[in-house]
Each structure stands twice: as structure tokens, then as C-alpha cells.
Design a protein around this motif. Structure first.
Motif, mmCIF file in Angstrom:
data_model
loop_
_atom_site.group_PDB
_atom_site.id
_atom_site.type_symbol
_atom_site.label_atom_id
_atom_site.label_comp_id
_atom_site.label_asym_id
_atom_site.label_seq_id
_atom_site.Cartn_x
_atom_site.Cartn_y
_atom_site.Cartn_z
ATOM 1 N N LYS A 9 33.524 28.051 40.656
ATOM 2 C CA LYS A 9 34.276 28.213 41.897
ATOM 3 C C LYS A 9 34.827 29.635 41.985
ATOM 4 O O LYS A 9 35.538 30.090 41.107
ATOM 5 C CB LYS A 9 35.438 27.223 41.974
ATOM 6 C CG LYS A 9 36.137 27.253 43.341
ATOM 7 C CD LYS A 9 37.467 26.565 43.331
ATOM 8 C CE LYS A 9 38.583 27.432 42.861
ATOM 9 N NZ LYS A 9 38.908 28.602 43.679
ATOM 10 N N PRO A 10 34.484 30.343 43.055
ATOM 11 C CA PRO A 10 35.000 31.704 43.207
ATOM 12 C C PRO A 10 36.491 31.726 43.554
ATOM 13 O O PRO A 10 37.022 30.766 44.125
ATOM 14 C CB PRO A 10 34.186 32.271 44.383
ATOM 15 C CG PRO A 10 33.056 31.330 44.610
ATOM 16 C CD PRO A 10 33.510 29.994 44.089
ATOM 17 N N PHE A 11 37.127 32.837 43.255
ATOM 18 C CA PHE A 11 38.501 33.092 43.664
ATOM 19 C C PHE A 11 38.584 32.982 45.185
ATOM 20 O O PHE A 11 37.688 33.435 45.907
ATOM 21 C CB PHE A 11 38.915 34.504 43.217
ATOM 22 C CG PHE A 11 40.281 34.914 43.683
ATOM 23 C CD1 PHE A 11 41.400 34.561 42.963
ATOM 24 C CD2 PHE A 11 40.440 35.643 44.846
ATOM 25 C CE1 PHE A 11 42.665 34.934 43.382
ATOM 26 C CE2 PHE A 11 41.698 36.027 45.285
ATOM 27 C CZ PHE A 11 42.814 35.665 44.548
ATOM 28 N N GLY A 12 39.639 32.362 45.692
ATOM 29 C CA GLY A 12 39.873 32.295 47.127
ATOM 30 C C GLY A 12 39.239 31.118 47.833
ATOM 31 O O GLY A 12 39.457 30.924 49.026
ATOM 32 N N VAL A 13 38.454 30.311 47.124
ATOM 33 C CA VAL A 13 37.793 29.155 47.725
ATOM 34 C C VAL A 13 38.596 27.897 47.380
ATOM 35 O O VAL A 13 38.995 27.697 46.237
ATOM 36 C CB VAL A 13 36.341 29.022 47.211
ATOM 37 C CG1 VAL A 13 35.697 27.727 47.696
ATOM 38 C CG2 VAL A 13 35.525 30.233 47.637
ATOM 39 N N ARG A 118 36.332 40.183 39.418
ATOM 40 C CA ARG A 118 37.003 39.357 40.414
ATOM 41 C C ARG A 118 37.080 40.120 41.723
ATOM 42 O O ARG A 118 37.301 41.325 41.745
ATOM 43 C CB ARG A 118 38.409 38.981 39.966
ATOM 44 C CG ARG A 118 38.923 37.802 40.810
ATOM 45 C CD ARG A 118 40.334 37.500 40.571
ATOM 46 N NE ARG A 118 41.128 38.274 41.539
ATOM 47 C CZ ARG A 118 42.419 38.086 41.741
ATOM 48 N NH1 ARG A 118 43.067 37.201 41.041
ATOM 49 N NH2 ARG A 118 43.057 38.822 42.620
ATOM 50 N N ASP A 119 36.888 39.399 42.829
ATOM 51 C CA ASP A 119 36.974 39.993 44.146
ATOM 52 C C ASP A 119 38.033 39.242 44.951
ATOM 53 O O ASP A 119 37.817 38.069 45.263
ATOM 54 C CB ASP A 119 35.611 39.902 44.846
ATOM 55 C CG ASP A 119 35.608 40.586 46.189
ATOM 56 O OD1 ASP A 119 36.456 41.474 46.418
ATOM 57 O OD2 ASP A 119 34.764 40.220 47.032
ATOM 58 N N PRO A 120 39.171 39.862 45.221
ATOM 59 C CA PRO A 120 39.548 41.245 44.929
ATOM 60 C C PRO A 120 39.977 41.393 43.474
ATOM 61 O O PRO A 120 40.392 40.424 42.836
ATOM 62 C CB PRO A 120 40.738 41.492 45.870
ATOM 63 C CG PRO A 120 41.366 40.139 46.023
ATOM 64 C CD PRO A 120 40.220 39.152 45.981
ATOM 65 N N LEU A 157 48.070 36.661 35.764
ATOM 66 C CA LEU A 157 47.455 37.578 36.717
ATOM 67 C C LEU A 157 46.091 37.065 37.183
ATOM 68 O O LEU A 157 45.721 37.235 38.332
ATOM 69 C CB LEU A 157 47.278 38.961 36.079
ATOM 70 C CG LEU A 157 48.550 39.624 35.563
ATOM 71 C CD1 LEU A 157 48.214 40.879 34.776
ATOM 72 C CD2 LEU A 157 49.472 39.944 36.724
ATOM 73 N N ARG A 158 45.343 36.494 36.261
ATOM 74 C CA ARG A 158 44.008 35.949 36.559
ATOM 75 C C ARG A 158 43.823 34.698 35.714
ATOM 76 O O ARG A 158 44.180 34.687 34.539
ATOM 77 C CB ARG A 158 42.924 36.977 36.221
ATOM 78 C CG ARG A 158 41.521 36.509 36.593
ATOM 79 C CD ARG A 158 40.471 37.568 36.322
ATOM 80 N NE ARG A 158 39.161 37.092 36.748
ATOM 81 C CZ ARG A 158 38.022 37.713 36.493
ATOM 82 N NH1 ARG A 158 38.013 38.866 35.825
ATOM 83 N NH2 ARG A 158 36.872 37.209 36.918
#
Length: 180
Positions: A9-13, A118-120, A157-158
Motif C-alpha cells: 500500500k502506497p503512502f497516502g492511499v 517515499r512520495d512525498p 516520521l515514516r
């Protein structure tokens, strides 16, 4: 036989197929080309990345997500600060959060893992150190790992979920999935 998919799963989804927020819905699993009929076995918050399991079978979903089964979930957390044993020991014993005490976690400091960008990207601050921790828990409360690290003075942070039980996200780029 139950179908089980491993998704990075990508960041932001969001870990769901629809978003009822308006006027501008956020990205959901529906944009990742997943097959019809599967649904998440557990959740991963929007700001976290990594392994999300999806299945078409309710019993499989319950076994994976129910904390009574104590299935281990391994997270790699980039935290702000320089973790010492004084930070890590409370996590190993269990910390008290607003919704009660957590189960003890397995925690260790790790070297910078080989992860996708990571994006962003994470904001880098020259005057504030950061470090990576591997945290293994057997429950899955809302934003639990983030709240645990914050409780000991190490804001996350991540956050990447690397493993659930024997399944891992290794080899999957963000947004990619494969059959288990």
C-alpha cells in the motif's frame, strides 16, 4: 479455497475501496487495479506504507485481523531522535496509551533499510537526528505504533509495515500486489 493477496500500500492511499469525504475524495484501493471480490484483512492508516493483506474469505480475514490470534506484525519505523535503551525498554514492557496499555512489543534498532523512495519524501532536518526501529506487535489499534513511539518521546516520521505473520512485502513496489 480462499484467495489472499499481498499489496504494498502506497503512502497516502486509504485502506478501503471508497472515500465518502467530499468535495475531494482521497486515493483509495480502487485505483490500484485489484481484482473484484477482495477486501482488506485489517487496516493500514493513510500515512503508513507497506503490507496490506486482502482476501475474499471472511474466516481468513478474521484470523488475520483478530488480536486474539496474536499474529505478529512487523513495522519499520523511522523515528525522530536517537533511541536509547531508556526509550526502547518501555515499548518492550508495553506502554499505556489513551485507550489502555499495549501488549509488550519486540523492539530493536536497525540500520537504514533498503526501501523504495517515499512520495512525498520525509522532511530532513540537519539539527535533529533520526533512526530506524523494528517494532513487532500482536495487536493492531488505530495508529498504534505511531502512538507508542510518541509516548516514549520518539515521534514517527515514516512507518512501513514489512511483515504480517509469514507474509512479507519484500519484492513489491508501492501499488504492486501478488497472490500469496
Amino acid at each position: 479455497m480462499a484467495r489472499l493477496l499481498l499489496l504494498n500500500k502506497p503512502f497516502g492511499v486509504l485502506s478501503q475501496f471508497t472515500d465518502t469525504r467530499s468535495p475531494s475524495p482521497r486515493p483509495t484501493l480502487s485505483g490500484l487495479g485489484l481484482p473484484a471480490g477482495v477486501y482488506p484483512a485489517g487496516r493500514l492508516d493513510r500515512d503508513s506504507e507497506g503490507l496490506l493483506l486482502l482476501t475474499d474469505d471472511g474466516r481468513t480475514q478474521a484470523h488475520i485481523s483478530d488480536p486474539r490470534h496474536k499474529m505478529e506484525k512487523t513495522y519499520w519505523a523511522q523515528v525522530e531522535g536517537d533511541p536509547s535503551e531508556a526509550h526502547l525498554e518501555p515499548l518492550r514492557r508495553g506502554v499505556t496509551l489513551a485507550d489502555g496499555p499495549t501488549r509488550p512489543a519486540k523492539v530493536r534498532r536497525i540500520a537504514l533499510p533498503a526501501l523504495w523512495p517515499r512520495d512525498p519524501p520525509i522532511r530532513v532536518r540537519q539539527t535533529v537526528p533520526d533512526a530506524w526501529l523494528e517494532i513487532v506487535i500482536t495487536e493492531g489499534r488505530n495508529r498504534q505504533v505511531r502512538r507508542m513511539t510518541a509516548a516514549v518521546g520518539l515521534p514517527t516520521l515514516r512507518l512501513v509495515r514489512w511483515r504480517i505473520g509469514d507474509w512479507t512485502v519484500d519484492g513489491l513496489a508501492p501499488g504492486e500486489w501478488r497472490e500469496a
